[in-house]
Design a protein around this motif. Structure first.
Motif, PDB file in Angstrom:
ATOM      1  N   LEU A   1      -2.960  -7.597  -4.786  1.00 10.59           N
ATOM      2  CA  LEU A   1      -3.320  -7.346  -6.187  1.00 10.59           C
ATOM      3  C   LEU A   1      -4.720  -6.760  -6.299  1.00 10.59           C
ATOM      4  O   LEU A   1      -4.960  -5.852  -7.103  1.00 10.59           O
ATOM      5  CB  LEU A   1      -3.226  -8.644  -6.996  1.00 10.59           C
ATOM      6  N   ASP A   2      -5.639  -7.254  -5.485  1.00  9.23           N
ATOM      7  CA  ASP A   2      -7.017  -6.743  -5.512  1.00  9.23           C
ATOM      8  C   ASP A   2      -7.079  -5.272  -5.136  1.00  9.23           C
ATOM      9  O   ASP A   2      -7.991  -4.545  -5.554  1.00  9.23           O
ATOM     10  CB  ASP A   2      -7.907  -7.556  -4.569  1.00  9.23           C
ATOM     11  N   ALA A   3      -6.091  -4.833  -4.330  1.00  2.90           N
ATOM     12  CA  ALA A   3      -6.045  -3.427  -3.906  1.00  2.90           C
ATOM     13  C   ALA A   3      -5.206  -2.575  -4.852  1.00  2.90           C
ATOM     14  O   ALA A   3      -4.992  -1.387  -4.597  1.00  2.90           O
ATOM     15  CB  ALA A   3      -5.495  -3.326  -2.488  1.00  2.90           C
ATOM     16  N   GLY A   4      -4.715  -3.183  -5.934  1.00  4.24           N
ATOM     17  CA  GLY A   4      -3.958  -2.428  -6.923  1.00  4.24           C
ATOM     18  C   GLY A   4      -2.465  -2.405  -6.712  1.00  4.24           C
ATOM     19  O   GLY A   4      -1.750  -1.651  -7.373  1.00  4.24           O
ATOM     20  N   GLY A   5      -1.961  -3.257  -5.804  1.00  2.00           N
ATOM     21  CA  GLY A   5      -0.529  -3.292  -5.535  1.00  2.00           C
ATOM     22  C   GLY A   5       0.199  -4.310  -6.384  1.00  2.00           C
ATOM     23  O   GLY A   5      -0.395  -4.983  -7.235  1.00  2.00           O
ATOM     24  N   GLU A   6       1.502  -4.434  -6.141  1.00  2.00           N
ATOM     25  CA  GLU A   6       2.343  -5.374  -6.871  1.00  2.00           C
ATOM     26  C   GLU A   6       2.921  -6.392  -5.889  1.00  2.00           C
ATOM     27  O   GLU A   6       3.573  -6.010  -4.909  1.00  2.00           O
ATOM     28  CB  GLU A   6       3.487  -4.652  -7.578  1.00  2.00           C
ATOM     29  N   ALA A   7       2.705  -7.679  -6.165  1.00  2.00           N
ATOM     30  CA  ALA A   7       3.200  -8.705  -5.256  1.00  2.00           C
ATOM     31  C   ALA A   7       3.297 -10.045  -5.972  1.00  2.00           C
ATOM     32  O   ALA A   7       2.593 -10.299  -6.955  1.00  2.00           O
ATOM     33  CB  ALA A   7       2.282  -8.829  -4.039  1.00  2.00           C
ATOM     34  N   TRP A   8       4.197 -10.871  -5.446  1.00  2.00           N
ATOM     35  CA  TRP A   8       4.414 -12.217  -5.961  1.00  2.00           C
ATOM     36  C   TRP A   8       4.556 -13.155  -4.778  1.00  2.00           C
ATOM     37  O   TRP A   8       4.977 -12.748  -3.691  1.00  2.00           O
ATOM     38  CB  TRP A   8       5.686 -12.270  -6.805  1.00  2.00           C
TER      39      TRP A   8
ATOM     40  N   GLU B   1       0.825  -1.200   0.000  1.00  4.43           N
ATOM     41  CA  GLU B   1       0.000   0.000   0.000  1.00  4.43           C
ATOM     42  C   GLU B   1       0.866   1.259   0.000  1.00  4.43           C
ATOM     43  O   GLU B   1       0.475   2.307  -0.518  1.00  4.43           O
ATOM     44  CB  GLU B   1      -0.936   0.007   1.208  1.00  4.43           C
ATOM     45  N   ALA B   2       2.076   1.127   0.589  1.00  4.92           N
ATOM     46  CA  ALA B   2       3.012   2.254   0.634  1.00  4.92           C
ATOM     47  C   ALA B   2       3.832   2.382  -0.641  1.00  4.92           C
ATOM     48  O   ALA B   2       4.736   3.210  -0.712  1.00  4.92           O
ATOM     49  CB  ALA B   2       3.934   2.112   1.837  1.00  4.92           C
ATOM     50  N   GLY B   3       3.531   1.550  -1.636  1.00  6.79           N
ATOM     51  CA  GLY B   3       4.165   1.685  -2.938  1.00  6.79           C
ATOM     52  C   GLY B   3       5.247   0.678  -3.261  1.00  6.79           C
ATOM     53  O   GLY B   3       5.848   0.730  -4.339  1.00  6.79           O
ATOM     54  N   ALA B   4       5.514  -0.257  -2.348  1.00  3.44           N
ATOM     55  CA  ALA B   4       6.590  -1.225  -2.568  1.00  3.44           C
ATOM     56  C   ALA B   4       6.133  -2.388  -3.442  1.00  3.44           C
ATOM     57  O   ALA B   4       4.953  -2.736  -3.484  1.00  3.44           O
ATOM     58  CB  ALA B   4       7.091  -1.766  -1.231  1.00  3.44           C
ATOM     59  N   LYS B   5       7.113  -2.993  -4.110  1.00  5.74           N
ATOM     60  CA  LYS B   5       6.918  -4.280  -4.771  1.00  5.74           C
ATOM     61  C   LYS B   5       7.286  -5.341  -3.744  1.00  5.74           C
ATOM     62  O   LYS B   5       8.360  -5.280  -3.151  1.00  5.74           O
ATOM     63  CB  LYS B   5       7.809  -4.386  -6.001  1.00  5.74           C
ATOM     64  N   VAL B   6       6.402  -6.320  -3.546  1.00  7.59           N
ATOM     65  CA  VAL B   6       6.556  -7.237  -2.418  1.00  7.59           C
ATOM     66  C   VAL B   6       6.618  -8.691  -2.881  1.00  7.59           C
ATOM     67  O   VAL B   6       5.752  -9.152  -3.634  1.00  7.59           O
ATOM     68  CB  VAL B   6       5.385  -7.081  -1.417  1.00  7.59           C
ATOM     69  N   LEU B   7       7.662  -9.398  -2.443  1.00  7.12           N
ATOM     70  CA  LEU B   7       7.742 -10.838  -2.627  1.00  7.12           C
ATOM     71  C   LEU B   7       7.342 -11.477  -1.303  1.00  7.12           C
ATOM     72  O   LEU B   7       7.993 -11.258  -0.281  1.00  7.12           O
ATOM     73  CB  LEU B   7       9.155 -11.271  -3.020  1.00  7.12           C
ATOM     74  N   VAL B   8       6.268 -12.243  -1.322  1.00  3.71           N
ATOM     75  CA  VAL B   8       5.724 -12.866  -0.112  1.00  3.71           C
ATOM     76  C   VAL B   8       6.195 -14.315  -0.051  1.00  3.71           C
ATOM     77  O   VAL B   8       5.786 -15.144  -0.867  1.00  3.71           O
ATOM     78  CB  VAL B   8       4.186 -12.816  -0.102  1.00  3.71           C
ATOM     79  N   GLY B   9       7.067 -14.612   0.897  1.00  6.35           N
ATOM     80  CA  GLY B   9       7.544 -15.972   1.074  1.00  6.35           C
ATOM     81  C   GLY B   9       6.870 -16.627   2.259  1.00  6.35           C
ATOM     82  O   GLY B   9       6.671 -16.001   3.305  1.00  6.35           O
ATOM     83  N   ASP B  10       6.509 -17.888   2.095  1.00  9.72           N
ATOM     84  CA  ASP B  10       5.890 -18.630   3.194  1.00  9.72           C
ATOM     85  C   ASP B  10       6.054 -20.118   2.920  1.00  9.72           C
ATOM     86  O   ASP B  10       6.146 -20.531   1.761  1.00  9.72           O
ATOM     87  CB  ASP B  10       4.408 -18.282   3.334  1.00  9.72           C
ATOM     88  N   ARG B  11       6.077 -20.921   3.963  1.00 11.31           N
ATOM     89  CA  ARG B  11       6.169 -22.377   3.754  1.00 11.31           C
ATOM     90  C   ARG B  11       4.879 -22.901   3.127  1.00 11.31           C
ATOM     91  O   ARG B  11       4.887 -23.946   2.482  1.00 11.31           O
ATOM     92  CB  ARG B  11       6.447 -23.086   5.073  1.00 11.31           C
ATOM     93  N   ASP B  12       3.772 -22.195   3.336  1.00 11.87           N
ATOM     94  CA  ASP B  12       2.475 -22.561   2.774  1.00 11.87           C
ATOM     95  C   ASP B  12       2.204 -21.654   1.578  1.00 11.87           C
ATOM     96  O   ASP B  12       1.839 -20.491   1.744  1.00 11.87           O
ATOM     97  CB  ASP B  12       1.392 -22.401   3.843  1.00 11.87           C
TER      98      ASP B  12
ATOM     99  N   ASP C   1      -2.759 -16.131  -0.931  1.00 11.79           N
ATOM    100  CA  ASP C   1      -3.888 -15.375  -0.383  1.00 11.79           C
ATOM    101  C   ASP C   1      -3.472 -13.942  -0.051  1.00 11.79           C
ATOM    102  O   ASP C   1      -4.223 -12.981  -0.281  1.00 11.79           O
ATOM    103  CB  ASP C   1      -4.435 -16.064   0.871  1.00 11.79           C
ATOM    104  N   THR C   2      -2.264 -13.798   0.505  1.00 13.00           N
ATOM    105  CA  THR C   2      -1.752 -12.460   0.792  1.00 13.00           C
ATOM    106  C   THR C   2      -1.543 -11.680  -0.499  1.00 13.00           C
ATOM    107  O   THR C   2      -1.909 -10.503  -0.598  1.00 13.00           O
ATOM    108  CB  THR C   2      -0.425 -12.556   1.571  1.00 13.00           C
ATOM    109  N   VAL C   3      -0.952 -12.332  -1.490  1.00 13.01           N
ATOM    110  CA  VAL C   3      -0.715 -11.680  -2.782  1.00 13.01           C
ATOM    111  C   VAL C   3      -2.032 -11.252  -3.423  1.00 13.01           C
ATOM    112  O   VAL C   3      -2.135 -10.151  -3.975  1.00 13.01           O
ATOM    113  CB  VAL C   3       0.069 -12.622  -3.718  1.00 13.01           C
TER     114      VAL C   3
END
Length: 271
Positions: free
Chosen positions: A61-68, A38-49, A55-57
């Motif tokens: 994305l639904d809020a218009g952000g960038e994430a993988w 939301e603060a403008g960052a590109k975010v890589l979400v790592g998790d064992r699951d 779900d986080t990504v």
């Protein structure tokens, strides 16, 4: 959740532990990932699951952000190397590393007279060794690019009377690790800070305690609320996320080596 200004516009963030266990509220990792985006960052979400990371990504994305999303097992150094390599391949830099891994009761933690050696080692491996190894592989990238920010989620349990030995010990180690990184890598422009959440209404904190001793969800929540001086109620993952955003941003450009309690004053309730 409240809107934040775009303090991290164009920056890159790796959140380790950005999914969450099932529950009725947001977890610390998910809230942090969403807030960074939301603060403008590109975010890589790592998790064992991977499903939890996705779900986080999706929320981002639904809020218009960038994430993988990516899978990572912090007890496996090769998995950590793969996650960090993915981030570098995508962006050629990592501006912020957010370490959000932690387990206590679910890992077999207990009071010291009841602790099993295998359970103790499991909690240490997840809560502390995993963070050390993640930092190990991110610091050279930050050094090469001229700086960066590392934020690690500790716990108020490291400072107060907390019964379970492995969690308390591991989270105290997170503070020591943070101080080590902060002083040794300050000349390279790398800032390292820890956040010490107090009693939070998150799935990991609540779900693992429902049913213990026959307690209902309402009883667990009421008991935890009773220990918080500020308004008599727990904080949320969004409180931790907003503190992390501050520490990641240029607003905190002269802050390093800090262990910041986000606890509603609980650390002051002595005597």
């Amino acid at each position: 959740m409240t809107s934040v200004t775009r303090k991290l516009e164009g920056r890159t963030v790796v959140v380790v532990g950005g999914g969450q266990t099932p529950g009725q509220t947001a977890g610390n990792g998910r809230a942090a990932a969403i807030t960074y985006a939301e603060a403008g960052a590109k975010v890589l979400v790592g998790d064992r699951d991977l499903d939890a990371a996705n779900d986080t990504v999706k929320a981002i994305l639904d809020a218009g952000g960038e994430a993988w999303a990516a899978t990572v097992d912090v007890t496996d150094e090769s998995s950590i190397v793969e996650l960090i390599g993915t981030a570098r391949q995508m962006w050629n830099r990592i501006d912020v590393l957010h370490n959000n891994v932690g387990v206590s009761l679910a890992g077999g933690d207990a009071v010291i007279t009841d602790i099993d050696a295998e359970a103790f080692n499991r909690v240490i491996d997840i809560n502390l060794t995993g963070m050390v190894l993640t930092c190990k592989h991110v610091i050279p990238i930050m050094r090469e690019q001229g700086g960066g920010v590392i934020i690690s989620i500790g716990s108020l349990a490291s400072m107060i009377d907390y019964p379970y030995i492995a969690y308390k010990t591991s989270k105290a180690g997170v503070v020591a690790m943070t101080q080590n990184i902060a002083i040794r890598h300050a000349p390279e422009g790398i800032r390292a800070n820890a956040i010490l959440p107090g009693l939070m209404d998150t799935p990991m904190a609540i779900e693992n305690r429902v049913g213990l001793g026959g307690k209902t969800r309402e009883q667990v929540i009421a008991e935890r609320n009773s220990h918080v001086p500020l308004r008599g109620r727990m904080g949320t993952a969004w409180d931790v996320a907003r503190a992390a955003l501050f520490l990641a941003s240029d607003d905190a450009q002269f802050i390093t080596g800090v262990a910041l309690p986000v606890d509603g004053g609980q650390s002051l309730a002595v005597g």
